[in-house]
Design a protein around this motif. Structure first.
Motif, PDB file in Angstrom:
ATOM      1  N   PHE A 104       0.813  -1.065  -0.068  1.00 15.22           N
ATOM      2  CA  PHE A 104       0.045   0.050   0.086  1.00 15.22           C
ATOM      3  C   PHE A 104       0.758   1.146   0.126  1.00 15.22           C
ATOM      4  CE2 PHE A 104      -4.268   1.281   0.101  1.00 15.22           C
ATOM      5  CZ  PHE A 104      -4.457   2.408   0.796  1.00 15.22           C
ATOM      6  N   GLY A 105       1.898   1.162   0.777  1.00 11.81           N
ATOM      7  CA  GLY A 105       2.747   2.354   0.779  1.00 11.81           C
ATOM      8  C   GLY A 105       3.444   2.901  -0.428  1.00 11.81           C
ATOM      9  N   ALA A 106       3.621   2.058  -1.383  1.00  6.07           N
ATOM     10  CA  ALA A 106       4.014   2.098  -3.068  1.00  6.07           C
ATOM     11  C   ALA A 106       3.256   3.208  -3.434  1.00  6.07           C
ATOM     12  CB  ALA A 106       4.257   1.019  -3.644  1.00  6.07           C
ATOM     13  N   HIS A 107       1.807   3.112  -3.200  1.00  7.15           N
ATOM     14  CA  HIS A 107       1.046   4.000  -3.975  1.00  7.15           C
ATOM     15  C   HIS A 107       1.063   5.456  -3.269  1.00  7.15           C
ATOM     16  CE1 HIS A 107      -1.552   1.553  -6.198  1.00  7.15           C
ATOM     17  NE2 HIS A 107      -1.897   0.721  -5.272  1.00  7.15           N
ATOM     18  N   ARG A 108       1.411   5.618  -2.167  1.00  6.00           N
ATOM     19  CA  ARG A 108       1.576   7.078  -1.406  1.00  6.00           C
ATOM     20  C   ARG A 108       2.844   7.584  -1.890  1.00  6.00           C
ATOM     21  NH1 ARG A 108      -3.314   6.492  -0.445  1.00  6.00           N
ATOM     22  NH2 ARG A 108      -4.040   5.666   1.437  1.00  6.00           N
ATOM     23  N   PHE A 109       3.853   6.917  -2.160  1.00  4.63           N
ATOM     24  CA  PHE A 109       4.997   7.691  -2.767  1.00  4.63           C
ATOM     25  C   PHE A 109       4.488   8.041  -4.176  1.00  4.63           C
ATOM     26  CE2 PHE A 109       7.054   5.020   0.659  1.00  4.63           C
ATOM     27  CZ  PHE A 109       7.622   6.252   1.235  1.00  4.63           C
ATOM     28  N   ALA A 110       3.865   7.131  -5.030  1.00  7.17           N
ATOM     29  CA  ALA A 110       3.450   7.588  -6.423  1.00  7.17           C
ATOM     30  C   ALA A 110       2.593   8.594  -6.404  1.00  7.17           C
ATOM     31  CB  ALA A 110       2.890   6.132  -7.152  1.00  7.17           C
ATOM     32  N   LEU A 111       1.598   8.783  -5.434  1.00  9.43           N
ATOM     33  CA  LEU A 111       0.631   9.797  -5.614  1.00  9.43           C
ATOM     34  C   LEU A 111       1.446  11.024  -5.147  1.00  9.43           C
ATOM     35  CD1 LEU A 111      -2.412   8.306  -3.790  1.00  9.43           C
ATOM     36  CD2 LEU A 111      -2.245   9.509  -5.834  1.00  9.43           C
ATOM     37  N   ALA A 112       2.396  11.223  -4.189  1.00 13.92           N
ATOM     38  CA  ALA A 112       2.859  12.415  -3.971  1.00 13.92           C
ATOM     39  C   ALA A 112       3.497  12.891  -5.304  1.00 13.92           C
ATOM     40  CB  ALA A 112       3.978  12.034  -2.708  1.00 13.92           C
ATOM     41  N   THR A 113       4.260  11.997  -5.953  1.00 10.79           N
ATOM     42  CA  THR A 113       4.951  12.604  -7.199  1.00 10.79           C
ATOM     43  C   THR A 113       3.887  12.995  -8.255  1.00 10.79           C
ATOM     44  OG1 THR A 113       6.975  10.720  -6.578  1.00 10.79           O
ATOM     45  CG2 THR A 113       6.396  11.801  -9.028  1.00 10.79           C
ATOM     46  N   ALA A 114       2.916  12.269  -8.268  1.00 13.44           N
ATOM     47  CA  ALA A 114       1.878  12.538  -9.338  1.00 13.44           C
ATOM     48  C   ALA A 114       1.131  13.791  -8.886  1.00 13.44           C
ATOM     49  CB  ALA A 114       0.876  11.643  -9.454  1.00 13.44           C
ATOM     50  N   ILE A 115       0.817  14.153  -7.760  1.00 12.78           N
ATOM     51  CA  ILE A 115       0.096  15.408  -7.346  1.00 12.78           C
ATOM     52  C   ILE A 115       1.145  16.561  -7.288  1.00 12.78           C
ATOM     53  CG2 ILE A 115      -0.793  16.621  -5.026  1.00 12.78           C
ATOM     54  CD1 ILE A 115      -1.736  13.755  -4.249  1.00 12.78           C
ATOM     55  N   LEU A 116       2.405  16.344  -7.106  1.00 11.05           N
ATOM     56  CA  LEU A 116       3.248  17.503  -7.058  1.00 11.05           C
ATOM     57  C   LEU A 116       3.990  17.595  -8.289  1.00 11.05           C
ATOM     58  CD1 LEU A 116       5.105  16.538  -3.670  1.00 11.05           C
ATOM     59  CD2 LEU A 116       3.416  18.476  -4.063  1.00 11.05           C
ATOM     60  N   GLY A 117       3.858  16.651  -9.301  1.00 12.54           N
ATOM     61  CA  GLY A 117       4.517  16.872 -10.511  1.00 12.54           C
ATOM     62  C   GLY A 117       5.996  16.568 -10.368  1.00 12.54           C
ATOM     63  N   GLU A 118       6.626  16.336  -9.677  1.00  9.26           N
ATOM     64  CA  GLU A 118       7.989  16.018  -9.451  1.00  9.26           C
ATOM     65  C   GLU A 118       8.184  15.032  -8.132  1.00  9.26           C
ATOM     66  OE1 GLU A 118       9.786  19.783  -9.125  1.00  9.26           O
ATOM     67  OE2 GLU A 118       8.755  20.465  -7.173  1.00  9.26           O
ATOM     68  N   GLN A 119       9.467  14.507  -7.996  1.00 11.71           N
ATOM     69  CA  GLN A 119       9.613  13.740  -6.940  1.00 11.71           C
ATOM     70  C   GLN A 119       9.768  14.610  -5.752  1.00 11.71           C
ATOM     71  OE1 GLN A 119      11.067  10.698  -6.690  1.00 11.71           O
ATOM     72  NE2 GLN A 119      10.689  10.338  -8.566  1.00 11.71           N
ATOM     73  N   PRO A 120       9.143  14.372  -4.502  1.00 14.43           N
ATOM     74  CA  PRO A 120       9.035  15.082  -3.259  1.00 14.43           C
ATOM     75  C   PRO A 120      10.409  15.617  -2.935  1.00 14.43           C
ATOM     76  CG  PRO A 120       7.612  13.018  -3.073  1.00 14.43           C
ATOM     77  CD  PRO A 120       8.594  12.885  -4.357  1.00 14.43           C
ATOM     78  N   GLU A 121      10.578  16.647  -2.311  1.00 14.01           N
ATOM     79  CA  GLU A 121      11.845  17.284  -1.629  1.00 14.01           C
ATOM     80  C   GLU A 121      12.336  16.249  -0.802  1.00 14.01           C
ATOM     81  OE1 GLU A 121      12.870  21.086   0.565  1.00 14.01           O
ATOM     82  OE2 GLU A 121      12.007  21.593  -1.315  1.00 14.01           O
ATOM     83  N   SER A 122      11.281  16.001   0.144  1.00 16.01           N
ATOM     84  CA  SER A 122      11.763  14.979   1.162  1.00 16.01           C
ATOM     85  C   SER A 122      10.661  14.227   1.742  1.00 16.01           C
ATOM     86  CB  SER A 122      12.247  15.872   2.584  1.00 16.01           C
ATOM     87  OG  SER A 122      11.392  16.546   3.074  1.00 16.01           O
ATOM     88  N   ILE A 123      10.994  12.888   2.291  1.00 18.86           N
ATOM     89  CA  ILE A 123      10.214  12.093   2.563  1.00 18.86           C
ATOM     90  C   ILE A 123      10.566  11.462   4.167  1.00 18.86           C
ATOM     91  CG2 ILE A 123       9.135   9.659   2.314  1.00 18.86           C
ATOM     92  CD1 ILE A 123       9.781  10.161  -0.620  1.00 18.86           C
ATOM     93  N   VAL A 124       9.590  11.555   4.949  1.00 21.65           N
ATOM     94  CA  VAL A 124       9.666  11.107   6.473  1.00 21.65           C
ATOM     95  C   VAL A 124       8.714   9.822   6.484  1.00 21.65           C
ATOM     96  CG1 VAL A 124       9.559  11.816   8.876  1.00 21.65           C
ATOM     97  CG2 VAL A 124      10.382  13.585   7.096  1.00 21.65           C
ATOM     98  N   CYS A 125       9.483   8.796   6.984  1.00 24.52           N
ATOM     99  CA  CYS A 125       8.621   7.698   7.121  1.00 24.52           C
ATOM    100  C   CYS A 125       9.118   7.058   8.416  1.00 24.52           C
ATOM    101  CB  CYS A 125       8.954   6.872   5.847  1.00 24.52           C
ATOM    102  SG  CYS A 125       8.248   5.286   5.795  1.00 24.52           S
TER     103      CYS A 125
END
Length: 145
Positions: A104-125
């Motif tokens: 399920f977590g993989a969807h979250r990272f992909a969604l962040a990239t899709a929503i922002l239009g680029e790789q997130p600046e940072s990820i805290v997990c």
């Protein structure tokens, strides 16, 4: 299947423990492209082998994240583009009970990239590691199938 015909493209939408063997078999048999459901594999070693085999053979490998194209995702992207949400966007998400970060977590990272239009600046997990796996990390032999 490969004895009868070699398709240009294949879609692998099986249980994740089968992805590694099926991608390698498709590459070996000369397909041009592979769409594979997430998660790509159940280990980093399998992922590395799959990607290396595809690169060496010139095969395009795409990992599917269908949620990136849902109407709700498109709406959020529009709101961000229109400035309705503002600057310094923080996306917070939780994986629900009974699911795991691999599935399920993989969807979250992909969604962040899709929503922002680029790789997130940072990820805290943060993860609660129990050692349990939905997939038992057992590969499936598809060599004769």
């Amino acid at each position: 299947m490969y004895a009868a015909t070699i398709p240009d493209y294949v879609s692998i939408c099986t249980w994740p423990t089968m992805h590694h063997a099926m991608v390698l078999k498709a590459v070996k048999n000369g397909v041009k492209g592979i769409a594979c459901e997430k998660p790509i594999a159940v280990s980093q070693h399998e992922t590395d082998e799959m990607m290396a085999a595809c690169r060496a053979a010139g095969v395009k490998l795409y990992i599917c994240h269908q949620r990136s194209y849902m109407p709700s995702t498109e709406k959020i992207k529009t709101l961000i583009a229109d400035g309705a949400i503002g600057e310094g966007i923080v996306i917070e998400s939780r994986v629900l009970s009974g699911w795991d970060a691999l599935s399920f977590g993989a969807h979250r990272f992909a969604l962040a990239t899709a929503i922002l239009g680029e790789q997130p600046e940072s990820i805290v997990c943060g993860l609660d590691y129990t050692g349990a796996s939905r997939y038992n990390n057992k590969g499936i032999d598809v060599s004769e199938e």
